[in-house]
Design a protein around this motif. Structure first.
Motif, PDB file in Angstrom:
ATOM      1  N   LYS A   1     -55.358 -23.948 -19.067  1.00  0.00           N
ATOM      2  CA  LYS A   1     -56.195 -22.643 -18.338  1.00  0.00           C
ATOM      3  C   LYS A   1     -55.299 -21.710 -18.782  1.00  0.00           C
ATOM      4  CE  LYS A   1     -55.713 -26.041 -15.173  1.00  0.00           C
ATOM      5  NZ  LYS A   1     -57.478 -26.712 -15.478  1.00  0.00           N
ATOM      6  N   GLN A   2     -55.127 -21.373 -20.224  1.00  0.00           N
ATOM      7  CA  GLN A   2     -54.898 -20.636 -21.689  1.00  0.00           C
ATOM      8  C   GLN A   2     -56.114 -18.764 -21.319  1.00  0.00           C
ATOM      9  OE1 GLN A   2     -52.327 -18.662 -22.063  1.00  0.00           O
ATOM     10  NE2 GLN A   2     -50.799 -20.987 -21.982  1.00  0.00           N
ATOM     11  N   THR A   3     -56.829 -17.946 -21.476  1.00  0.00           N
ATOM     12  CA  THR A   3     -57.444 -17.206 -22.349  1.00  0.00           C
ATOM     13  C   THR A   3     -57.164 -16.878 -23.097  1.00  0.00           C
ATOM     14  OG1 THR A   3     -56.413 -15.163 -20.774  1.00  0.00           O
ATOM     15  CG2 THR A   3     -58.282 -16.838 -19.598  1.00  0.00           C
ATOM     16  N   TYR A   4     -58.926 -16.735 -23.724  1.00  0.00           N
ATOM     17  CA  TYR A   4     -58.312 -16.131 -25.228  1.00  0.00           C
ATOM     18  C   TYR A   4     -59.442 -15.115 -25.753  1.00  0.00           C
ATOM     19  CZ  TYR A   4     -60.948 -20.125 -26.432  1.00  0.00           C
ATOM     20  OH  TYR A   4     -62.019 -21.048 -26.576  1.00  0.00           O
ATOM     21  N   SER A   5     -59.922 -14.520 -26.779  1.00  0.00           N
ATOM     22  CA  SER A   5     -60.686 -13.940 -27.225  1.00  0.00           C
ATOM     23  C   SER A   5     -61.927 -15.034 -27.755  1.00  0.00           C
ATOM     24  CB  SER A   5     -59.607 -12.871 -28.517  1.00  0.00           C
ATOM     25  OG  SER A   5     -61.057 -12.144 -29.095  1.00  0.00           O
ATOM     26  N   THR A   6     -63.229 -14.223 -26.978  1.00  0.00           N
ATOM     27  CA  THR A   6     -63.825 -14.946 -27.838  1.00  0.00           C
ATOM     28  C   THR A   6     -64.088 -14.948 -28.517  1.00  0.00           C
ATOM     29  OG1 THR A   6     -64.239 -15.656 -25.153  1.00  0.00           O
ATOM     30  CG2 THR A   6     -66.597 -15.635 -26.738  1.00  0.00           C
TER      31      THR A   6
ATOM     32  N   TYR B   1     -65.190 -22.029 -21.001  1.00  0.00           N
ATOM     33  CA  TYR B   1     -66.044 -21.225 -20.846  1.00  0.00           C
ATOM     34  C   TYR B   1     -65.994 -19.612 -20.390  1.00  0.00           C
ATOM     35  CZ  TYR B   1     -64.035 -20.942 -15.498  1.00  0.00           C
ATOM     36  OH  TYR B   1     -62.995 -20.609 -14.911  1.00  0.00           O
ATOM     37  N   LEU B   2     -66.218 -19.462 -20.919  1.00  0.00           N
ATOM     38  CA  LEU B   2     -66.572 -17.649 -21.183  1.00  0.00           C
ATOM     39  C   LEU B   2     -66.160 -16.954 -19.894  1.00  0.00           C
ATOM     40  CD1 LEU B   2     -67.103 -15.303 -23.129  1.00  0.00           C
ATOM     41  CD2 LEU B   2     -69.292 -15.117 -22.212  1.00  0.00           C
ATOM     42  N   ALA B   3     -65.439 -16.355 -19.304  1.00  0.00           N
ATOM     43  CA  ALA B   3     -65.015 -15.887 -18.453  1.00  0.00           C
ATOM     44  C   ALA B   3     -65.278 -14.474 -18.260  1.00  0.00           C
ATOM     45  CB  ALA B   3     -63.307 -15.974 -18.188  1.00  0.00           C
TER      46      ALA B   3
ATOM     47  N   PHE C   1     -62.211 -18.798 -21.149  1.00  0.00           N
ATOM     48  CA  PHE C   1     -60.560 -19.460 -20.265  1.00  0.00           C
ATOM     49  C   PHE C   1     -61.021 -21.582 -20.721  1.00  0.00           C
ATOM     50  CE2 PHE C   1     -59.861 -22.017 -16.726  1.00  0.00           C
ATOM     51  CZ  PHE C   1     -57.909 -22.273 -16.632  1.00  0.00           C
ATOM     52  N   CYS C   2     -59.800 -21.704 -20.803  1.00  0.00           N
ATOM     53  CA  CYS C   2     -59.874 -23.347 -21.591  1.00  0.00           C
ATOM     54  C   CYS C   2     -59.159 -23.508 -20.012  1.00  0.00           C
ATOM     55  CB  CYS C   2     -58.418 -23.375 -22.285  1.00  0.00           C
ATOM     56  SG  CYS C   2     -58.224 -24.879 -23.121  1.00  0.00           S
ATOM     57  N   GLU C   3     -60.372 -24.567 -19.517  1.00  0.00           N
ATOM     58  CA  GLU C   3     -60.029 -25.622 -18.680  1.00  0.00           C
ATOM     59  C   GLU C   3     -58.285 -26.465 -18.800  1.00  0.00           C
ATOM     60  OE1 GLU C   3     -64.114 -26.008 -16.473  1.00  0.00           O
ATOM     61  OE2 GLU C   3     -64.158 -27.228 -18.423  1.00  0.00           O
ATOM     62  N   ASP C   4     -58.561 -27.241 -20.567  1.00  0.00           N
ATOM     63  CA  ASP C   4     -57.484 -27.968 -20.504  1.00  0.00           C
ATOM     64  C   ASP C   4     -56.178 -27.190 -19.954  1.00  0.00           C
ATOM     65  OD1 ASP C   4     -59.058 -30.113 -20.331  1.00  0.00           O
ATOM     66  OD2 ASP C   4     -59.403 -30.023 -22.384  1.00  0.00           O
TER      67      ASP C   4
END
Length: 114
Positions: free
Chosen positions: A78-83, A99-101, A73-76
Motif C-alpha cells: 500500500k505504498q506509493t513511489y516514484s515510477t 500500477y501507475l496511479a 501504487f503497490c497493492e501489497d
C-alpha cells in the motif's frame, strides 16, 4: 507525433469553454502533463504555436506546461513511489503487484482570458 492530436483536442475544449463563457480571446493556457504520458513538450509547444494561431480565440495565446510526477501504487504494501526511479517493482516490498496511479494524464489546469 500524437502531440498535434492532443493540441486539437485541447483547442476543441477551449472553444467550448470560450462559447460557454462568452470569451473573445484567450491569452494563455496552463496544461498539466504526466511525466510518463509520452508527450514531448518541445513538440507540444510547436504544435500549439502552429494550431492556436489559426484560431481567433487563441491567436497569440501562450501555453505553459506543468509536469505531473509519475507515481506507482503497490497493492501489497500500500505504498506509493516514484515510477521513473523504481519502475514496476516496489522498492519497499519488491512486489510486482503495482500500477501507475498518476503521471500518464494531461489536463487543462488554467485558462487566462484577455
Amino acid at each position: 507525433m500524437h502531440e498535434l492530436g492532443i493540441v486539437f483536442h485541447i483547442i476543441d475544449s477551449l472553444k467550448e469553454v470560450g462559447e460557454e463563457n462568452h470569451l473573445k480571446q484567450i491569452a494563455g493556457v496552463t496544461l498539466e502533463v504526466g511525466e510518463v504520458s509520452g508527450v514531448l513538450e518541445d513538440y507540444l509547444q510547436s504544435c500549439w504555436r502552429w494550431a492556436s494561431d489559426r484560431t481567433e480565440l487563441l491567436k497569440g495565446a501562450s501555453l505553459t506546461v506543468e509536469q505531473i510526477p509519475a507515481v506507482t501504487f503497490c497493492e501489497d504494501c500500500k505504498q506509493t513511489y516514484s515510477t521513473t526511479e523504481f519502475g514496476k517493482i516496489c522498492p519497499y516490498c519488491k512486489s510486482e503487484h503495482t500500477y501507475l496511479a498518476a503521471g500518464n494524464e494531461f489536463n487543462i489546469k488554467e485558462i487566462t482570458a484577455c
